[in-house]
Design a protein around this motif. Sequence first.
Motif, PDB file in Angstrom:
ATOM      1  N   LYS A 279     -17.382  -4.986  -6.485  1.00 33.73           N
ATOM      2  CA  LYS A 279     -16.224  -5.868  -6.568  1.00 33.73           C
ATOM      3  C   LYS A 279     -16.234  -6.576  -7.907  1.00 33.73           C
ATOM      4  O   LYS A 279     -17.278  -7.024  -8.358  1.00 33.73           O
ATOM      5  CB  LYS A 279     -16.316  -6.963  -5.511  1.00 33.73           C
TER       6      LYS A 279
ATOM      7  N   ASN B  11     -13.252  -8.804 -10.829  1.00 34.14           N
ATOM      8  CA  ASN B  11     -11.903  -9.135 -11.279  1.00 34.14           C
ATOM      9  C   ASN B  11     -11.988  -9.694 -12.692  1.00 34.14           C
ATOM     10  O   ASN B  11     -13.061  -9.869 -13.239  1.00 34.14           O
ATOM     11  CB  ASN B  11     -11.227 -10.126 -10.325  1.00 34.14           C
ATOM     12  N   ASN B  12     -10.841  -9.969 -13.278  1.00 37.23           N
ATOM     13  CA  ASN B  12     -10.810 -10.483 -14.644  1.00 37.23           C
ATOM     14  C   ASN B  12     -10.186 -11.874 -14.720  1.00 37.23           C
ATOM     15  O   ASN B  12      -9.572 -12.230 -15.703  1.00 37.23           O
ATOM     16  CB  ASN B  12     -10.083  -9.511 -15.572  1.00 37.23           C
ATOM     17  N   ARG B  13     -10.349 -12.674 -13.703  1.00 42.15           N
ATOM     18  CA  ARG B  13      -9.766 -14.028 -13.686  1.00 42.15           C
ATOM     19  C   ARG B  13     -10.340 -14.901 -14.801  1.00 42.15           C
ATOM     20  O   ARG B  13      -9.631 -15.711 -15.375  1.00 42.15           O
ATOM     21  CB  ARG B  13      -9.990 -14.685 -12.347  1.00 42.15           C
TER      22      ARG B  13
ATOM     23  N   THR C  21      -3.796 -10.238 -13.982  1.00 42.83           N
ATOM     24  CA  THR C  21      -5.132 -10.187 -13.413  1.00 42.83           C
ATOM     25  C   THR C  21      -5.320  -8.814 -12.758  1.00 42.83           C
ATOM     26  O   THR C  21      -4.355  -8.172 -12.352  1.00 42.83           O
ATOM     27  CB  THR C  21      -5.345 -11.279 -12.347  1.00 42.83           C
TER      28      THR C  21
ATOM     29  N   GLU D 283      -7.989  -6.872  -9.902  1.00 43.10           N
ATOM     30  CA  GLU D 283      -9.104  -6.955  -8.961  1.00 43.10           C
ATOM     31  C   GLU D 283      -9.393  -5.553  -8.438  1.00 43.10           C
ATOM     32  O   GLU D 283      -8.478  -4.790  -8.133  1.00 43.10           O
ATOM     33  CB  GLU D 283      -8.754  -7.878  -7.799  1.00 43.10           C
TER      34      GLU D 283
ATOM     35  N   ASP E 221     -12.090  -3.432  -5.685  1.00 41.01           N
ATOM     36  CA  ASP E 221     -13.074  -3.526  -4.613  1.00 41.01           C
ATOM     37  C   ASP E 221     -13.279  -2.132  -4.038  1.00 41.01           C
ATOM     38  O   ASP E 221     -12.354  -1.528  -3.513  1.00 41.01           O
ATOM     39  CB  ASP E 221     -12.571  -4.487  -3.533  1.00 41.01           C
TER      40      ASP E 221
ATOM     41  N   LYS F  82      -5.731  -4.397  -7.074  1.00 43.15           N
ATOM     42  CA  LYS F  82      -4.701  -5.427  -7.001  1.00 43.15           C
ATOM     43  C   LYS F  82      -4.458  -5.962  -8.404  1.00 43.15           C
ATOM     44  O   LYS F  82      -5.390  -6.245  -9.148  1.00 43.15           O
ATOM     45  CB  LYS F  82      -5.127  -6.575  -6.093  1.00 43.15           C
ATOM     46  N   SER F  83      -3.194  -6.092  -8.749  1.00 44.44           N
ATOM     47  CA  SER F  83      -2.802  -6.617 -10.040  1.00 44.44           C
ATOM     48  C   SER F  83      -1.705  -7.646  -9.815  1.00 44.44           C
ATOM     49  O   SER F  83      -0.845  -7.462  -8.950  1.00 44.44           O
ATOM     50  CB  SER F  83      -2.302  -5.480 -10.926  1.00 44.44           C
TER      51      SER F  83
END
Length: 160
Positions: A2, A4-6, A64, A66, A68, A77-78
């Motif tokens: 998992k 993300n790029n937050r 963003t 994500e 998983d 998810k974008s």
Amino acid sequence: MKFNNRKETGIIPSIYIIVVAVFITNAFASVELKYDDVPFNYSSLIPNAIALLVGIYIFIVGKTFEFDSDGETINFKSNGVLVSQFMHYREQRTEVPKSKLKDFRVENYFFYKRLHIFIHSRNSRGYRHYKYNITFLTGKKVKALKMSLAKILEKNKARA
């Protein structure tokens, strides 16, 4: 796996505000120069054009991402960054079983990175194609994404 790029996209709203401020300041400066006795030339519009192009670029790539791959499904998810806390205006989601992943490709242009996902479809068309903007993923995360998807593809080819 998992991730993300937050963290990387956290700076985008600040950059966007600065670009808008530069654009507005230069617009007022151009209007002020127009009413002076100095003849108007179009070179005063160059900073506005540059600020406008940077603003459009930030809006397009400011998303963003994500990923998983834990469990039996792969989740992508974008979502847009600027007003994503209030509404999901550019949300894109894909959740598919790992066995349906047929191929992936990462395009790396100079200022833009894109992930292409090919999923086996029940339709006679063959594949569904999804595109995700991964510009703000770090190199380490892109490498991990590639490794994870390649591992899933190897398992799928071993089953077939």
